[in-house]
Design an enzyme around this catalytic site. Structure first.
Site, PDB file in Angstrom:
ATOM      1  N   ASP A 158      -7.675   0.230  11.063  1.00  0.00           N
ATOM      2  CA  ASP A 158      -6.505   1.075  11.248  1.00  0.00           C
ATOM      3  C   ASP A 158      -6.739   2.529  10.843  1.00  0.00           C
ATOM      4  OD1 ASP A 158      -4.923  -0.803  12.413  1.00  0.00           O
ATOM      5  OD2 ASP A 158      -3.855  -1.374  10.596  1.00  0.00           O
ATOM      6  N   ASP A 212       0.820  -1.214   0.000  1.00  0.00           N
ATOM      7  CA  ASP A 212       0.000   0.000   0.000  1.00  0.00           C
ATOM      8  C   ASP A 212       0.854   1.264   0.000  1.00  0.00           C
ATOM      9  OD1 ASP A 212      -2.440  -1.438   0.085  1.00  0.00           O
ATOM     10  OD2 ASP A 212      -2.243  -1.688   2.243  1.00  0.00           O
TER      11      ASP A 212
END
Length: 405
Positions: free
Chosen positions: A126, A16
């Site tokens: 998250d 990511d």
């Protein structure tokens, strides 16, 4: 977008965040990207990060060693609370994110950045944990979360993007598990694990230890020493928290301890399946709980179990920097004043087995509890106690009899 000249990126070097750097350069007018990698004990994952970050477009990389603070100020307070999410998850990712978020804000202020960027998906926990921490220390800071806006819809799309932009990634489509590693745990999600019907292939995915089947046929004995709820020594050797957790990871991992296969309820509303490795943490939780059984009185012990459930929810939901968490920690600390002593455990093929516990503050009296002859307790006293304790039941039964005549 034109207002964004410099951003701070929470950078791990994983899939990511690796592609986010060129994506930011493309979509935010070639803004300056300052990458920040938080060292929370993930080890070799940090090697080569600076070169990779610079090559993919970052102006610089901070590598912040937060391991000691992580263990002492986040992990140990949670262990003392006995907080476990949904009976199994030892919160390995959960309590790391607030700490990282706090450091991102500190660097953003130092760098006079316009925004903080994270690589969390819009489906995960998250994003909440990072952003609540950012709001706690920089309430007006802009936050950029590419997963909510970019054209990429899957990890396969991300790999395509990485290949098209010559971004090096240390995985393939076949090994494309979503992982999070720190000194406390390693999580595995995605691919075949997305179907709860599939048994995890432990021989393929485990990194911190072995499966119980592969563990030694001979048990390992260890003794943990605690002072006021905090682990301070292993097998009689004093050591700091970071060293202690690392040692327990090695010992626990070698004995197949600390594997958890969970379908958990995410904060955002969906269920997700994850496999967690927490060898040292599982040992610490077990030992601490055993010690509390002889050091805490019944009412405190039982009430603390209720607090532990709420504490776990707070940590899981990213609410570390809140008045309630601080208040609960203050309560927990007061209960730990006498949680001092030694716990002996036997580790065998994934099991943690009690092998003895002692404390100078023990509330256990062999003299009172003995099945042998004693002079400290008149067993005839129990009859009067039972009559009073059972009086409401007796009264109800008598009245029910009268009403049913």
């Amino acid at each position: 977008m034109a207002e964004i000249k410099k951003v701070i990126l929470a950078y791990s070097g994983g899939l990511d965040t690796s592609i986010i750097i060129p994506w930011l350069k493309e979509n935010y007018n070639n803004c300056e990207v300052v990458a920040v990698a938080a060292d929370v004990g993930q080890g070799a994952e940090l090697s080569g990060l600076e070169e990779k970050a610079i090559k993919t477009g970052a102006s610089k990389l901070y590598i912040e060693d937060l391991t000691k603070e992580f263990v002492e100020d986040y992990i140990f307070p949670t262990v003392k609370a006995g907080a476990v999410y949904e009976n199994k998850y030892l919160l390995g990712t959960s309590f790391a994110r607030p700490l990282i978020g706090k450091r991102l804000v500190e660097i953003a202020k130092k760098e006079n950045a316009d925004a903080i960027v994270h690589g969390c998906t819009g489906k995960g926990n998250d994003q909440v944990r990072f952003e609540l921490a950012i709001k706690a220390f920089a309430p007006n800071m802009k936050i950029i979360a590419p997963w909510r806006t970019w054209e990429l819809k899957s990890r396969d799309d991300e790999i395509d993007y990485a290949e098209a932009h010559n971004v090096p990634i240390a995985l393939t489509r076949e090994t494309n598990y979503s992982k999070d590693k720190n000194i406390w745990h390693l999580s595995h999600e995605g691919l075949d694990l997305e179907d709860p019907a599939n048994e995890p292939d432990y021989e393929k995915i485990l990194e911190l230890g072995v499966s119980p089947e592969q563990a030694p046929d001979k048990p390992t004995y260890i003794t943990l020493s605690f002072e006021k709820g905090v682990p301070v020594a292993l097998n009689g050797e004093k050591m700091d928290g970071v060293t202690l957790v690392k040692k327990l990871n090695e010992i626990g991992g070698a004995n197949g301890v600390g594997l958890a296969d969970i379908v958990e309820n995410r904060l955002v509303g969906m269920k997700s399946r994850g496999v967690y490795e927490t060898p040292g943490g599982s040992i610490l939780y077990h030992a601490h709980e055993v010690l509390e059984t002889i050091c805490l009185d019944k009412e405190t012990q039982h009430y603390k179990q209720q607090i532990a459930l709420k504490f776990a929810d707070i940590v899981y939901n990213g609410q570390w920097f809140t008045p309630l968490r601080e208040a609960l920690s203050a309560f927990v600390d007061s209960t730990q004043e006498t949680v001092t002593g030694d716990v002996k455990l036997k580790l065998y093929k994934g099991n943690i087995i009690n092998a003895g516990v002692t404390s100078p503050y023990t509330l256990y009296s062999e003299e009172f509890a003995s099945f042998g002859e004693d002079d400290v307790y008149d067993q005839n006293d129990s009859a009067g106690f039972i009559n009073l304790f059972g009086l409401p039941i007796k009264v109800k039964a008598l009245l029910d009899e009268q009403r049913n005549k």
